[in-house]
Design a protein around this motif. Structure first.
Motif, PDB file in Angstrom:
ATOM      1  N   ASN A  10       0.963  -1.163  -0.010  1.00  0.00           N
ATOM      2  CA  ASN A  10      -0.059   0.086  -0.166  1.00  0.00           C
ATOM      3  C   ASN A  10       0.892   1.220   0.107  1.00  0.00           C
ATOM      4  OD1 ASN A  10      -1.688   2.213   0.333  1.00  0.00           O
ATOM      5  ND2 ASN A  10      -2.240   1.367   2.610  1.00  0.00           N
ATOM      6  N   LYS A  12       0.197   4.249  -0.274  1.00  0.00           N
ATOM      7  CA  LYS A  12      -0.530   5.523   0.224  1.00  0.00           C
ATOM      8  C   LYS A  12      -0.262   6.698  -0.722  1.00  0.00           C
ATOM      9  CE  LYS A  12      -0.148   3.406   4.767  1.00  0.00           C
ATOM     10  NZ  LYS A  12      -0.214   3.376   6.168  1.00  0.00           N
ATOM     11  N   HIS A  96      -9.486   1.144   5.006  1.00  0.00           N
ATOM     12  CA  HIS A  96      -8.264   1.321   5.533  1.00  0.00           C
ATOM     13  C   HIS A  96      -8.261   2.395   6.803  1.00  0.00           C
ATOM     14  CE1 HIS A  96      -4.048   2.320   6.579  1.00  0.00           C
ATOM     15  NE2 HIS A  96      -3.752   1.663   5.851  1.00  0.00           N
ATOM     16  N   GLU A 168      -5.544  -4.956  10.436  1.00  0.00           N
ATOM     17  CA  GLU A 168      -4.596  -3.962  10.577  1.00  0.00           C
ATOM     18  C   GLU A 168      -4.845  -3.369  12.050  1.00  0.00           C
ATOM     19  OE1 GLU A 168      -2.669  -2.794   6.783  1.00  0.00           O
ATOM     20  OE2 GLU A 168      -4.174  -1.476   7.118  1.00  0.00           O
ATOM     21  N   ALA A 172      -0.844  -0.456  15.291  1.00  0.00           N
ATOM     22  CA  ALA A 172       0.667  -0.890  14.654  1.00  0.00           C
ATOM     23  C   ALA A 172       0.908  -0.491  13.275  1.00  0.00           C
ATOM     24  CB  ALA A 172       0.430  -2.375  14.490  1.00  0.00           C
ATOM     25  N   ILE A 173       0.051   0.435  12.950  1.00  0.00           N
ATOM     26  CA  ILE A 173       0.211   1.128  11.538  1.00  0.00           C
ATOM     27  C   ILE A 173       1.160   2.077  11.550  1.00  0.00           C
ATOM     28  CG2 ILE A 173      -0.972   2.340   9.576  1.00  0.00           C
ATOM     29  CD1 ILE A 173      -3.404   0.432  10.248  1.00  0.00           C
ATOM     30  N   GLY A 174       2.204   1.978  10.903  1.00  0.00           N
ATOM     31  CA  GLY A 174       3.156   3.084  10.716  1.00  0.00           C
ATOM     32  C   GLY A 174       3.865   3.529  12.064  1.00  0.00           C
ATOM     33  N   GLY A 208       0.521  -3.785   9.363  1.00  0.00           N
ATOM     34  CA  GLY A 208       1.090  -2.825  10.712  1.00  0.00           C
ATOM     35  C   GLY A 208       2.326  -3.296  10.772  1.00  0.00           C
ATOM     36  N   SER A 209       3.264  -2.245  10.312  1.00  0.00           N
ATOM     37  CA  SER A 209       4.749  -2.406  10.350  1.00  0.00           C
ATOM     38  C   SER A 209       5.457  -3.603  10.157  1.00  0.00           C
ATOM     39  CB  SER A 209       5.173  -1.811  12.089  1.00  0.00           C
ATOM     40  OG  SER A 209       4.600  -0.423  12.377  1.00  0.00           O
ATOM     41  N   VAL A 210       4.779  -4.350   9.177  1.00  0.00           N
ATOM     42  CA  VAL A 210       5.347  -5.412   8.650  1.00  0.00           C
ATOM     43  C   VAL A 210       6.798  -5.033   7.806  1.00  0.00           C
ATOM     44  CG1 VAL A 210       5.222  -7.511   6.888  1.00  0.00           C
ATOM     45  CG2 VAL A 210       3.018  -6.652   8.285  1.00  0.00           C
ATOM     46  N   LEU A 228      -0.392  -6.758   4.055  1.00  0.00           N
ATOM     47  CA  LEU A 228      -0.722  -5.630   3.418  1.00  0.00           C
ATOM     48  C   LEU A 228       0.358  -4.590   4.349  1.00  0.00           C
ATOM     49  CD1 LEU A 228      -2.353  -3.854   1.916  1.00  0.00           C
ATOM     50  CD2 LEU A 228      -3.830  -3.479   3.947  1.00  0.00           C
ATOM     51  N   VAL A 229       1.271  -3.989   3.072  1.00  0.00           N
ATOM     52  CA  VAL A 229       2.517  -3.359   3.694  1.00  0.00           C
ATOM     53  C   VAL A 229       2.555  -2.010   3.476  1.00  0.00           C
ATOM     54  CG1 VAL A 229       5.055  -3.615   3.827  1.00  0.00           C
ATOM     55  CG2 VAL A 229       3.478  -5.813   3.335  1.00  0.00           C
ATOM     56  N   GLY A 230       2.590  -1.171   4.180  1.00  0.00           N
ATOM     57  CA  GLY A 230       2.733   0.250   4.066  1.00  0.00           C
ATOM     58  C   GLY A 230       4.407   0.701   3.551  1.00  0.00           C
ATOM     59  N   GLY A 231       4.946   1.126   4.682  1.00  0.00           N
ATOM     60  CA  GLY A 231       6.372   1.641   4.459  1.00  0.00           C
ATOM     61  C   GLY A 231       7.367   0.943   3.725  1.00  0.00           C
TER      62      GLY A 231
HETATM   63  P1  PGA Z   1       2.863   0.098   7.718  1.00  0.00           P
HETATM   64  O1  PGA Z   1       1.384   0.695   7.038  1.00  0.00           O
HETATM   65  O2  PGA Z   1       3.413  -1.141   7.068  1.00  0.00           O
HETATM   66  O3  PGA Z   1       3.501   1.362   7.317  1.00  0.00           O
HETATM   67  O4  PGA Z   1       2.673   0.131   9.164  1.00  0.00           O
HETATM   68  C1  PGA Z   1       0.498  -0.514   6.893  1.00  0.00           C
HETATM   69  C2  PGA Z   1      -0.760   0.070   6.297  1.00  0.00           C
HETATM   70  O5  PGA Z   1      -1.131   1.037   6.433  1.00  0.00           O
HETATM   71  O6  PGA Z   1      -1.570  -1.125   5.464  1.00  0.00           O
END
Ligand code: PGA
Length: 254
Positions: A10, A12, A96, A168, A172-174, A208-210, A228-231
């Motif tokens: 993701n 973003k 999300h 998520e 734990a997100i970001g 969440g911070s994977v 599901l991976v952000g950063g």
């Molecule tokens: P993150 O984001 O991996 O940066 O914690 C995950 C998400 O928001 O889907």
């Protein structure tokens, strides 16, 4: 039915044209036999560009981070699910926590979005998760149950194979804090128990911070079918490392 392991980036509201080009140049240099599903959701403006790159590389499915509950009309600034399907987009993330919190999207609205996307045969990653306060107040399962019951109303059984869930935890997100594998597995098993027919084949992702250094611990759990991976999805080396870890896992028996 089996459950393939999925790594979904993701992005973003990130990346520039140069960063996208660098990402794929780096990805193409890394020889890797992709045995997992690798998906990326860029910001909406970049979807056609990524579709074109994905068409030439073939390996990565491209999706959107949000869509409207309407197909077309006077909805300035919105993203039409009809237009996404028209572009050949494969999936859309709905619900999300940033959409829920910043844009005040609630379960009834998200339900309309889920149904609108499924109508056009887009795969839907429906996100659920509790805040820290809810977890500390022992409300995690209540919150998840409500998000699932209200957000997934009236889905016809023929559309269920298009549905994926992402658990998520908002805390734990970001934040760099990952749920422990046991916390995540407990929530995933609970979510699976609340899904109706076909639950055994539904892909449930953790988010969440994977990162490359915690993906293995998460994928070792039987109800965690990917991430599901952000950063960490923004850097080709990390995204590749996640896909490479995921490729080492057998598909789950659904
Ligand atoms: P993150 O984001 O991996 O940066 O914690 C995950 C998400 O928001 O889907």
């Amino acid at each position: 039915m089996k459950r393939d392991i999925h790594i979904v980036g993701n992005w973003k509201m990130n990346q520039t044209l140069q960063a996208i080009s660098d990402f794929f140049v780096e990805m193409s240099k890394m020889k890797m036999e992709l045995k997992c599903q690798a998906w990326i959701a860029p910001q909406a403006l970049h979807i056609p560009i990524l579709k074109e790159i994905a068409f030439t590389t073939g390996a990565i499915a491209i999706g959107a981070q949000n869509c409207s509950e309407h197909d077309s009309g006077a909805y300035t600034g919105e993203i039409s699910p009809l237009a996404l399907a028209d572009l050949g987009v494969e999936f859309v993330i709905i619900g999300h926590s940033e959409r829920r919190t910043i844009y005040k999207e609630d379960n009834p609205l998200l339900n309309k979005k889920v149904l609108a996307a499924l109508k056009h045969n887009l795969k839907v990653i429906y996100c659920v998760g509790e805040t820290l306060l809810e977890r500390e107040s022992n409300l995690t399962f209540d919150v998840l149950e409500e998000q699932l019951a209200e957000g997934l109303k009236n889905i016809s059984s023929d559309k269920l194979p298009l549905l994926l869930i992402a658990y998520e935890p908002v805390w734990a997100i970001g934040t760099g804090k990952t749920a422990s594998a046991e916390q995540a597995e407990e929530a995933h098993a609970f979510i699976r128990s609340k899904l109706s027919a076909g639950a055994e084949s539904t892909i449930i992702l953790y988010g969440g911070s994977v990162k490359p250094d915690n993906i293995d611990m998460l994928l070792s759990k039987e109800n965690i079918d990917g991430a599901l991976v952000g950063g960490a999805s923004l850097k080709a080396a990390d995204f590749r490392a996640l896909c490479s870890s995921a490729s080492a896992y057998e598909t789950r028996k659904g």
